[in-house]
Design a protein around this motif. Structure first.
Motif, PDB file in Angstrom:
ATOM      1  N   GLY A  88      27.545  52.303 -22.196  1.00 35.49           N
ATOM      2  CA  GLY A  88      26.708  52.700 -23.320  1.00 35.49           C
ATOM      3  C   GLY A  88      26.713  54.191 -23.579  1.00 35.49           C
ATOM      4  O   GLY A  88      27.417  54.958 -22.925  1.00 35.49           O
ATOM      5  N   CYS A  89      25.881  54.583 -24.543  1.00 27.77           N
ATOM      6  CA  CYS A  89      25.708  55.980 -24.931  1.00 27.77           C
ATOM      7  C   CYS A  89      24.537  56.546 -24.135  1.00 27.77           C
ATOM      8  O   CYS A  89      23.605  55.827 -23.794  1.00 27.77           O
ATOM      9  CB  CYS A  89      25.388  56.069 -26.423  1.00 27.77           C
ATOM     10  SG  CYS A  89      26.607  55.262 -27.482  1.00 27.77           S
ATOM     11  N   GLY A  90      24.583  57.848 -23.846  1.00 24.11           N
ATOM     12  CA  GLY A  90      23.504  58.463 -23.089  1.00 24.11           C
ATOM     13  C   GLY A  90      23.061  59.780 -23.700  1.00 24.11           C
ATOM     14  O   GLY A  90      23.796  60.404 -24.457  1.00 24.11           O
ATOM     15  N   TRP A  91      21.841  60.192 -23.353  1.00 28.05           N
ATOM     16  CA  TRP A  91      21.326  61.447 -23.905  1.00 28.05           C
ATOM     17  C   TRP A  91      20.632  62.305 -22.864  1.00 28.05           C
ATOM     18  O   TRP A  91      20.507  63.496 -23.039  1.00 28.05           O
ATOM     19  CB  TRP A  91      20.374  61.172 -25.069  1.00 28.05           C
ATOM     20  CG  TRP A  91      19.127  60.467 -24.664  1.00 28.05           C
ATOM     21  CD1 TRP A  91      17.958  61.039 -24.258  1.00 28.05           C
ATOM     22  CD2 TRP A  91      18.924  59.060 -24.604  1.00 28.05           C
ATOM     23  NE1 TRP A  91      17.040  60.076 -23.946  1.00 28.05           N
ATOM     24  CE2 TRP A  91      17.609  58.831 -24.163  1.00 28.05           C
ATOM     25  CE3 TRP A  91      19.730  57.954 -24.881  1.00 28.05           C
ATOM     26  CZ2 TRP A  91      17.084  57.566 -23.993  1.00 28.05           C
ATOM     27  CZ3 TRP A  91      19.198  56.702 -24.703  1.00 28.05           C
ATOM     28  CH2 TRP A  91      17.905  56.518 -24.271  1.00 28.05           C
ATOM     29  N   GLU A  92      20.166  61.730 -21.781  1.00 24.07           N
ATOM     30  CA  GLU A  92      19.473  62.520 -20.766  1.00 24.07           C
ATOM     31  C   GLU A  92      20.483  62.926 -19.705  1.00 24.07           C
ATOM     32  O   GLU A  92      20.770  62.185 -18.769  1.00 24.07           O
ATOM     33  CB  GLU A  92      18.348  61.691 -20.141  1.00 24.07           C
ATOM     34  CG  GLU A  92      17.474  62.491 -19.232  1.00 24.07           C
ATOM     35  CD  GLU A  92      16.347  61.657 -18.654  1.00 24.07           C
ATOM     36  OE1 GLU A  92      15.869  62.037 -17.591  1.00 24.07           O
ATOM     37  OE2 GLU A  92      15.960  60.639 -19.244  1.00 24.07           O
TER      38      GLU A  92
END
Length: 144
Positions: A88-92
């Motif tokens: 998936g995509c991550g941001w943290e």
């Protein structure tokens, strides 16, 4: 004739070089869970699972891709032993960008990897393939 070969080499190198950089700020990642789609566990997963993270729900600005290998070693909470791949995509980002770490607990463990290049949570990336192609073109024309 030699100048024609050099012109082809310059165009090929420029094309490959341009493809090695991100286009814009959005990152593309494979997004899937092998529990729901067995193709997610393939190496590499099918290209139709590679999505622009800016189109996913949540409103966060995604900056990296994530791959999690989850291993349930024995039956826990009525779940049978299983291995899952979750992409998936991550941001943290924290301290784990372009690194992997492992976690374990009662009945299972997981390895989590985060990376910041398009499609990097699959197997080999397209950019690496183009890098090899560029090297082959340079070697070919250097021998000519």
């Amino acid at each position: 004739m030699a100048s024609f070969h050099y012109m082809i080499m310059i165009v090929a190198c420029a094309t490959v070089f341009a493809m090695m950089f991100h286009q814009g700020e959005a990152i593309k990642c494979f997004v899937c869970n092998s529990h729901n789609d067995t193709r997610c566990a393939e190496k590499p997963p099918p290209e139709d699972l590679n999505v622009d993270c800016s189109t996913t729900k949540g409103g966060s600005k995604y900056t990296f891709c994530r791959k999690i290998i989850q291993i349930i070693e024995f039956s826990v909470n009525n779940l049978p032993p299983d291995t899952r791949t979750i992409r998936g995509c991550g941001w943290e980002e924290g301290n784990y960008k372009n690194k992997c770490y492992q976690r374990s607990g009662f009945g299972g463990r997981q390895e989590v990897c985060a990376c910041d290049k398009d499609g990097c949570n699959g197997a080999a990336t397209v950019k690496a393939t183009f890098g090899v192609l560029l090297a082959a073109v340079v070697v070919f024309f250097a021998r000519a």
